[in-house]
Design a protein around this motif. Sequence first.
Motif, PDB file in Angstrom:
ATOM      1  N   VAL A  56       0.865  -1.190   0.000  1.00 47.04           N
ATOM      2  CA  VAL A  56       0.000   0.000   0.000  1.00 47.04           C
ATOM      3  C   VAL A  56       0.897   1.234   0.000  1.00 47.04           C
ATOM      4  O   VAL A  56       1.766   1.373   0.860  1.00 47.04           O
ATOM      5  CB  VAL A  56      -0.927   0.025   1.238  1.00 47.04           C
ATOM      6  CG1 VAL A  56      -1.728   1.317   1.284  1.00 47.04           C
ATOM      7  CG2 VAL A  56      -1.849  -1.183   1.261  1.00 47.04           C
ATOM      8  N   LEU A  57       0.681   2.109  -0.965  1.00 41.41           N
ATOM      9  CA  LEU A  57       1.438   3.353  -1.053  1.00 41.41           C
ATOM     10  C   LEU A  57       0.509   4.496  -0.673  1.00 41.41           C
ATOM     11  O   LEU A  57      -0.532   4.693  -1.298  1.00 41.41           O
ATOM     12  CB  LEU A  57       1.972   3.548  -2.474  1.00 41.41           C
ATOM     13  CG  LEU A  57       2.765   4.827  -2.744  1.00 41.41           C
ATOM     14  CD1 LEU A  57       4.017   4.897  -1.866  1.00 41.41           C
ATOM     15  CD2 LEU A  57       3.139   4.911  -4.221  1.00 41.41           C
ATOM     16  N   ILE A  58       0.887   5.231   0.381  1.00 42.26           N
ATOM     17  CA  ILE A  58       0.130   6.407   0.809  1.00 42.26           C
ATOM     18  C   ILE A  58       0.712   7.625   0.099  1.00 42.26           C
ATOM     19  O   ILE A  58       1.915   7.861   0.154  1.00 42.26           O
ATOM     20  CB  ILE A  58       0.199   6.602   2.338  1.00 42.26           C
ATOM     21  CG1 ILE A  58      -0.403   5.395   3.062  1.00 42.26           C
ATOM     22  CG2 ILE A  58      -0.504   7.895   2.743  1.00 42.26           C
ATOM     23  CD1 ILE A  58      -0.203   5.413   4.570  1.00 42.26           C
ATOM     24  N   LEU A  59      -0.163   8.382  -0.552  1.00 41.84           N
ATOM     25  CA  LEU A  59       0.261   9.551  -1.312  1.00 41.84           C
ATOM     26  C   LEU A  59      -0.318  10.833  -0.716  1.00 41.84           C
ATOM     27  O   LEU A  59      -1.535  10.959  -0.576  1.00 41.84           O
ATOM     28  CB  LEU A  59      -0.188   9.428  -2.768  1.00 41.84           C
ATOM     29  CG  LEU A  59       0.460   8.285  -3.557  1.00 41.84           C
ATOM     30  CD1 LEU A  59      -0.283   8.055  -4.862  1.00 41.84           C
ATOM     31  CD2 LEU A  59       1.928   8.589  -3.797  1.00 41.84           C
ATOM     32  N   GLY A  60       0.555  11.759  -0.373  1.00 42.50           N
ATOM     33  CA  GLY A  60       0.140  13.098   0.004  1.00 42.50           C
ATOM     34  C   GLY A  60       0.252  13.998  -1.220  1.00 42.50           C
ATOM     35  O   GLY A  60       0.478  13.514  -2.336  1.00 42.50           O
ATOM     36  N   THR A  61       0.129  15.291  -1.032  1.00 37.91           N
ATOM     37  CA  THR A  61       0.261  16.218  -2.156  1.00 37.91           C
ATOM     38  C   THR A  61       1.736  16.550  -2.368  1.00 37.91           C
ATOM     39  O   THR A  61       2.343  16.153  -3.351  1.00 37.91           O
ATOM     40  CB  THR A  61      -0.542  17.504  -1.925  1.00 37.91           C
ATOM     41  OG1 THR A  61      -0.188  18.047  -0.659  1.00 37.91           O
ATOM     42  CG2 THR A  61      -2.019  17.258  -2.003  1.00 37.91           C
ATOM     43  N   VAL A  62       2.304  17.293  -1.420  1.00 40.98           N
ATOM     44  CA  VAL A  62       3.699  17.736  -1.434  1.00 40.98           C
ATOM     45  C   VAL A  62       3.996  18.164   0.006  1.00 40.98           C
ATOM     46  O   VAL A  62       3.085  18.545   0.741  1.00 40.98           O
ATOM     47  CB  VAL A  62       3.886  18.869  -2.479  1.00 40.98           C
ATOM     48  CG1 VAL A  62       3.239  20.150  -2.055  1.00 40.98           C
ATOM     49  CG2 VAL A  62       5.333  19.075  -2.856  1.00 40.98           C
ATOM     50  N   PRO A  63       5.237  18.078   0.472  1.00 42.95           N
ATOM     51  CA  PRO A  63       5.527  18.386   1.878  1.00 42.95           C
ATOM     52  C   PRO A  63       5.194  19.828   2.277  1.00 42.95           C
ATOM     53  O   PRO A  63       5.316  20.751   1.478  1.00 42.95           O
ATOM     54  CB  PRO A  63       7.040  18.144   1.991  1.00 42.95           C
ATOM     55  CG  PRO A  63       7.369  17.219   0.872  1.00 42.95           C
ATOM     56  CD  PRO A  63       6.427  17.588  -0.241  1.00 42.95           C
ATOM     57  N   SER A  64       4.807  19.973   3.537  1.00 43.49           N
ATOM     58  CA  SER A  64       4.554  21.302   4.113  1.00 43.49           C
ATOM     59  C   SER A  64       5.882  22.005   4.392  1.00 43.49           C
ATOM     60  O   SER A  64       6.958  21.395   4.333  1.00 43.49           O
ATOM     61  CB  SER A  64       3.779  21.154   5.428  1.00 43.49           C
ATOM     62  OG  SER A  64       4.623  20.574   6.423  1.00 43.49           O
ATOM     63  N   GLU A  65       5.786  23.294   4.723  1.00 41.81           N
ATOM     64  CA  GLU A  65       6.991  24.040   5.082  1.00 41.81           C
ATOM     65  C   GLU A  65       7.712  23.395   6.269  1.00 41.81           C
ATOM     66  O   GLU A  65       8.932  23.291   6.280  1.00 41.81           O
ATOM     67  CB  GLU A  65       6.641  25.491   5.417  1.00 41.81           C
ATOM     68  CG  GLU A  65       6.227  26.308   4.211  1.00 41.81           C
ATOM     69  CD  GLU A  65       5.856  27.737   4.560  1.00 41.81           C
ATOM     70  OE1 GLU A  65       5.286  27.974   5.658  1.00 41.81           O
ATOM     71  OE2 GLU A  65       6.130  28.627   3.740  1.00 41.81           O
ATOM     72  N   LYS A  66       6.955  22.964   7.262  1.00 39.12           N
ATOM     73  CA  LYS A  66       7.549  22.319   8.449  1.00 39.12           C
ATOM     74  C   LYS A  66       8.231  21.016   8.056  1.00 39.12           C
ATOM     75  O   LYS A  66       9.342  20.721   8.515  1.00 39.12           O
ATOM     76  CB  LYS A  66       6.458  22.074   9.499  1.00 39.12           C
ATOM     77  CG  LYS A  66       6.977  21.549  10.803  1.00 39.12           C
ATOM     78  CD  LYS A  66       7.741  22.622  11.550  1.00 39.12           C
ATOM     79  CE  LYS A  66       7.999  22.210  12.973  1.00 39.12           C
ATOM     80  NZ  LYS A  66       8.717  23.221  13.721  1.00 39.12           N
ATOM     81  N   SER A  67       7.574  20.226   7.209  1.00 38.31           N
ATOM     82  CA  SER A  67       8.168  18.965   6.755  1.00 38.31           C
ATOM     83  C   SER A  67       9.464  19.217   5.997  1.00 38.31           C
ATOM     84  O   SER A  67      10.458  18.506   6.191  1.00 38.31           O
ATOM     85  CB  SER A  67       7.181  18.199   5.872  1.00 38.31           C
ATOM     86  OG  SER A  67       6.094  17.741   6.641  1.00 38.31           O
ATOM     87  N   LEU A  68       9.460  20.230   5.136  1.00 34.56           N
ATOM     88  CA  LEU A  68      10.668  20.557   4.385  1.00 34.56           C
ATOM     89  C   LEU A  68      11.785  21.015   5.317  1.00 34.56           C
ATOM     90  O   LEU A  68      12.941  20.614   5.159  1.00 34.56           O
ATOM     91  CB  LEU A  68      10.358  21.623   3.338  1.00 34.56           C
ATOM     92  CG  LEU A  68       9.465  21.159   2.189  1.00 34.56           C
ATOM     93  CD1 LEU A  68       8.962  22.349   1.390  1.00 34.56           C
ATOM     94  CD2 LEU A  68      10.202  20.167   1.299  1.00 34.56           C
ATOM     95  N   ALA A  69      11.440  21.832   6.309  1.00 34.37           N
ATOM     96  CA  ALA A  69      12.447  22.323   7.246  1.00 34.37           C
ATOM     97  C   ALA A  69      13.079  21.186   8.040  1.00 34.37           C
ATOM     98  O   ALA A  69      14.289  21.179   8.280  1.00 34.37           O
ATOM     99  CB  ALA A  69      11.825  23.348   8.198  1.00 34.37           C
ATOM    100  N   LEU A  70      12.265  20.200   8.435  1.00 32.92           N
ATOM    101  CA  LEU A  70      12.768  19.077   9.229  1.00 32.92           C
ATOM    102  C   LEU A  70      13.179  17.874   8.387  1.00 32.92           C
ATOM    103  O   LEU A  70      13.701  16.901   8.924  1.00 32.92           O
ATOM    104  CB  LEU A  70      11.708  18.647  10.251  1.00 32.92           C
ATOM    105  CG  LEU A  70      11.357  19.679  11.320  1.00 32.92           C
ATOM    106  CD1 LEU A  70      10.246  19.171  12.220  1.00 32.92           C
ATOM    107  CD2 LEU A  70      12.589  20.051  12.138  1.00 32.92           C
ATOM    108  N   GLN A  71      12.886  17.939   7.064  1.00 33.56           N
ATOM    109  CA  GLN A  71      13.165  16.828   6.153  1.00 33.56           C
ATOM    110  C   GLN A  71      12.491  15.539   6.627  1.00 33.56           C
ATOM    111  O   GLN A  71      13.071  14.455   6.619  1.00 33.56           O
ATOM    112  CB  GLN A  71      14.679  16.619   5.977  1.00 33.56           C
ATOM    113  CG  GLN A  71      15.341  17.724   5.175  1.00 33.56           C
ATOM    114  CD  GLN A  71      14.835  17.750   3.731  1.00 33.56           C
ATOM    115  OE1 GLN A  71      15.111  16.838   2.964  1.00 33.56           O
ATOM    116  NE2 GLN A  71      14.089  18.780   3.369  1.00 33.56           N
TER     117      GLN A  71
END
Length: 187
Positions: A30-45
């Motif tokens: 099962v592959l879970i797909l989001g849209t694109v990372p949030s600013e917080k996700s990008l900052a924390l990788q």
Amino acid sequence: MVGIKKKSTLPEKSAVVSSFQPRVAADCRVLILGTVPSEKSLALQQSYAHAQNLFWPFMGELFSAGPELDYLERIARLQRAGIGIWDVLKHCERPGSLDSSIVRGSEVPNAIPELLNTHPQIDALAFNGNKAFELFNRHILPRFDAQQIARVQLLPLPSTSPANASIGRAEKLRRWSALKDLLDGAR
């Protein structure tokens, strides 16, 4: 007026946002797909890094991959459960973190059909929110071949983002529990 800042009336600048690499193990089902990372996700990788996002709390309740664990251990536990995570979009312009702010026309999809070809055991795609499902239908589903259409089940789920307040936590978790059914049915 000393000490008072006037709020800017200029539009917020759009930033190009890029997704992370897929977190998909050889036995992913099962592959879970989001849209694109949030600013917080990008900052924390780290995917779904916003403290109020319910993704990791739900993964904790369903697969023992909760936010109290180190990020790489959470990923490893999801992978052992047969779950991978990625995003529908490879790149886009988006001011801020809201999916509704993605600039239409700037959307570049990830190579999901190609990923499915290299991971033929993936038999379900789960979507973290309506926007992920909408973008998938617009950009990726038309690129699916007949075999992919026949073998891959699509499961739209409510967004785990704190911006999605229209559905209560208990109902969201109930819907996300369908992942366990998908995995149990695939065995």
